[in-house]
Design a protein around this motif. Structure first.
Motif, PDB file in Angstrom:
ATOM      1  N   GLY A 233       0.831  -1.195   0.000  1.00 27.65           N
ATOM      2  CA  GLY A 233       0.000   0.000   0.000  1.00 27.65           C
ATOM      3  C   GLY A 233       0.864   1.244   0.000  1.00 27.65           C
ATOM      4  N   LEU A 234       0.325   2.329  -0.506  1.00 27.87           N
ATOM      5  CA  LEU A 234       1.057   3.577  -0.619  1.00 27.87           C
ATOM      6  C   LEU A 234       0.430   4.619   0.307  1.00 27.87           C
ATOM      7  N   ALA A 235       1.263   5.303   1.090  1.00 29.41           N
ATOM      8  CA  ALA A 235       0.800   6.370   1.968  1.00 29.41           C
ATOM      9  C   ALA A 235       1.615   7.625   1.690  1.00 29.41           C
ATOM     10  N   LEU A 236       1.016   8.776   1.931  1.00 29.25           N
ATOM     11  CA  LEU A 236       1.708  10.039   1.733  1.00 29.25           C
ATOM     12  C   LEU A 236       1.528  10.907   2.969  1.00 29.25           C
ATOM     13  N   ASN A 237       2.629  11.268   3.593  1.00 28.17           N
ATOM     14  CA  ASN A 237       2.637  12.215   4.697  1.00 28.17           C
ATOM     15  C   ASN A 237       3.420  13.453   4.270  1.00 28.17           C
ATOM     16  N   GLY A 238       3.333  14.503   5.085  1.00 30.82           N
ATOM     17  CA  GLY A 238       4.069  15.699   4.706  1.00 30.82           C
ATOM     18  C   GLY A 238       3.974  16.809   5.724  1.00 30.82           C
ATOM     19  N   TYR A 239       4.651  17.895   5.383  1.00 26.17           N
ATOM     20  CA  TYR A 239       4.719  19.073   6.246  1.00 26.17           C
ATOM     21  C   TYR A 239       4.774  20.304   5.353  1.00 26.17           C
ATOM     22  N   ILE A 240       4.027  21.341   5.739  1.00 23.81           N
ATOM     23  CA  ILE A 240       4.032  22.608   5.005  1.00 23.81           C
ATOM     24  C   ILE A 240       4.095  23.744   6.009  1.00 23.81           C
ATOM     25  N   ARG A 241       5.012  24.666   5.760  1.00 22.90           N
ATOM     26  CA  ARG A 241       5.095  25.895   6.554  1.00 22.90           C
ATOM     27  C   ARG A 241       5.294  27.043   5.575  1.00 22.90           C
ATOM     28  N   SER A 242       4.460  28.081   5.693  1.00 16.29           N
ATOM     29  CA  SER A 242       4.559  29.188   4.753  1.00 16.29           C
ATOM     30  C   SER A 242       3.948  30.434   5.372  1.00 16.29           C
ATOM     31  N   GLY A 243       4.592  31.569   5.155  1.00 11.34           N
ATOM     32  CA  GLY A 243       4.064  32.801   5.711  1.00 11.34           C
ATOM     33  C   GLY A 243       4.895  34.004   5.318  1.00 11.34           C
ATOM     34  N   VAL A 244       4.495  35.160   5.834  1.00  9.79           N
ATOM     35  CA  VAL A 244       5.201  36.408   5.553  1.00  9.79           C
ATOM     36  C   VAL A 244       5.557  37.062   6.876  1.00  9.79           C
ATOM     37  N   LEU A 245       6.775  37.636   6.961  1.00  6.28           N
ATOM     38  CA  LEU A 245       7.259  38.306   8.152  1.00  6.28           C
ATOM     39  C   LEU A 245       7.633  39.734   7.759  1.00  6.28           C
ATOM     40  N   ILE A 246       6.946  40.714   8.345  1.00  5.36           N
ATOM     41  CA  ILE A 246       7.080  42.121   7.952  1.00  5.36           C
ATOM     42  C   ILE A 246       7.690  42.906   9.112  1.00  5.36           C
ATOM     43  N   THR A 247       8.725  43.691   8.829  1.00  2.00           N
ATOM     44  CA  THR A 247       9.368  44.490   9.869  1.00  2.00           C
ATOM     45  C   THR A 247       8.590  45.778  10.108  1.00  2.00           C
ATOM     46  N   ASP A 248       8.988  46.532  11.163  1.00  2.00           N
ATOM     47  CA  ASP A 248       8.303  47.796  11.446  1.00  2.00           C
ATOM     48  C   ASP A 248       8.652  48.887  10.438  1.00  2.00           C
ATOM     49  N   ASP A 249       9.592  48.623   9.515  1.00  2.00           N
ATOM     50  CA  ASP A 249       9.867  49.544   8.406  1.00  2.00           C
ATOM     51  C   ASP A 249       9.077  49.180   7.157  1.00  2.00           C
TER      52      ASP A 249
END
Length: 437
Positions: A30-46
């Motif tokens: 049998g075939l299984a698929l696992n995974g991980y995703i991390r995504s985002g935006v980081l904005i400074t005070d400038d």
């Protein structure tokens, strides 16, 4: 014979095995698929794009509100069994990350390759070795141990090799593995010995004794060997290390919910410095480089409240940070952090994080390093939409605001985008998605 995959099934894997003469066993796979995703935006005070803020650039950082990169891991696994109970698995790890960490095959200048971090096979429960898992190929060690809060595997053995896990000795279970690993930046160097063939590679033999005497104690012994390279003829060519890992019930035995781990680690030569508890990152160490580390890693859970805690202290002697200096210097680092998470209502959680890091490279440092000493403080608040309950519930959608402040003596440890014009603080904000499946 030409084979065609029937639609709506795990056809690709099954038919390929049938075409190879495995038709009798195909139905057991049998075939299984696992995974991980991390995504985002980081904005400074400038109003600019920011990067993570931390002093331990080769280790980890308190990650809440402090990640800007996108990372995707896909982990396909094909597994099956025979009628007599023998199990086979084929695994891969396909990773793309916008901030490559000089992994096994990051070769482009922009570091945006698709990385094949794992590709190996296992066979388990052979008649002459019941319960034992034999493996060969490229993989992460099954003993790798990390703090999610600090985004750091303080036990991390990865590479290409082979070995076995879970051999029952009666007093303990034993894992034994040989790993070969060298970062891409070092893999094309020639040996310092002009008569030696090939390229230097770090070979580490890793022995684990687990659940010793039925307790929560694991003990790891590791030995390293690596030919000196042409760029560092005075570096160490061997090393050894030891890790004792103790797991307590619940939160340090005080509360039944959660977990707690205490690790004590020592390394010398290739097993010290940035390679303490790892393999492949000590190629600039000296034979006399030594390191000690103590880690406290725990999670408290009680109803709607979860509190992750993490702390470590590390001391290095004759450390030279991948340079070619004839002598090293002293370095000490420690960090302490707490991340409370409180469920306000179903699907809505508030997360907070306080972190403190201290870095000191002033003990006998070479010219220009004598002022490398100071602290960094970080605080984050993150309202979070979550699909489930508890600290590990994912996916999570987070909005966050982070304040960070650091001492002038460690400004050189931060990304220079934050330290222009002598700045020593920042307010960052953004959004992030994190998923595992």
């Amino acid at each position: 014979m030409r084979c065609h995959a029937p639609p709506g099934t795990l056809a690709l894997a099954l038919v390929s095995m049938a075409c190879g003469g495995w038709a009798a066993e195909a139905a057991a796979f049998g075939l299984a698929l696992n995974g991980y995703i991390r995504s985002g935006v980081l904005i400074t005070d400038d109003g600019t794009r920011g990067k993570d803020v931390g002093l331990m650039t080769q280790l980890g950082k308190f990650r809440l509100g402090n990640e800007q990169n996108t990372k995707i891991e896909l982990l396909p696994k094909l597994s099956g069994s025979t009628p007599d109970g023998v199990i086979a698995r084929f695994r891969a790890n396909l990773t793309h990350e916008t901030q490559c960490t000089a992994d096994w095959n990051c070769s482009d200048a922009d570091g945006h390759d698709l990385q094949v971090r794992e590709g190996y096979a296992e066979i388990e429960n052979l008649p002459f070795a019941p319960g034992v898992v034999f493996w060969a190929g490229k993989r992460y060690s099954s003993s790798n141990t990390s703090s999610h809060q600090y985004d750091w595997e303080y036990i991390q053995y990865n590479g290409t090799g082979g070995g076995f896990d879970r051999l029952d000795l009666g007093l303990a279970k034993m894992d034994l593995g040989l790993y070969a690993f060298t970062p891409s930046s070092e893999s094309s160097l020639k040996p310092a010995d002009p008569d030696a063939k090939g390229h230097p590679d770090n070979y580490s033999l890793n022995l684990w004794l687990k659940s010793i005497g039925g307790s929560g104690l694991d003990l790891e012994l590791v030995a390293h060997h690596m030919k000196r390279s042409e760029s560092r003829p005075g570096a160490a060519d061997s090393g050894h290390g030891v890790t004792a890992l103790y797991r307590l019930p619940g939160f340090y035995g005080i509360s039944p919910g959660g977990y707690s781990r205490i690790a004590l680690q020592y390394g010398k030569g290739l097993a010290a410095g940035n390679s303490l508890g790892k393999n492949g990152w000590g190629w600039a160490n000296l034979d006399r480089t030594q390191s000690w580390r103590l880690v406290f890693d725990a999670l408290y859970t009680a109803g709607p409240l979860d509190i992750a805690t993490f702390a470590f202290y590390q001391k290095d002697r004759q450390f030279r940070d991948w340079s070619s200096a004839d002598t090293g210097w002293g370095r000490s680092m420690h960090a302490l952090g707490v991340r409370p998470q409180h469920r306000l209502m179903k699907y809505l959680t508030m997360q907070y994080e306080l972190g403190w890091e201290h870095y000191d490279e002033s003990d006998g440092a070479t010219a220009g390093r004598n002022d490398m000493k100071g602290d960094l403080y970080k605080a984050t608040i993150a309202p979070t939409l979550t699909f489930g309950e508890g600290f590990w519930a994912r996916p999570q959608l987070r909005a966050f605001a982070t304040y960070a402040k650091w001492d002038r003596g460690v400004s050189a440890r931060l990304h220079d985008a934050y330290t222009r014009r002598g700045n020593r603080h920042t307010v960052n904000c953004g959004v992030q998605a994190e998923v595992w499946f």
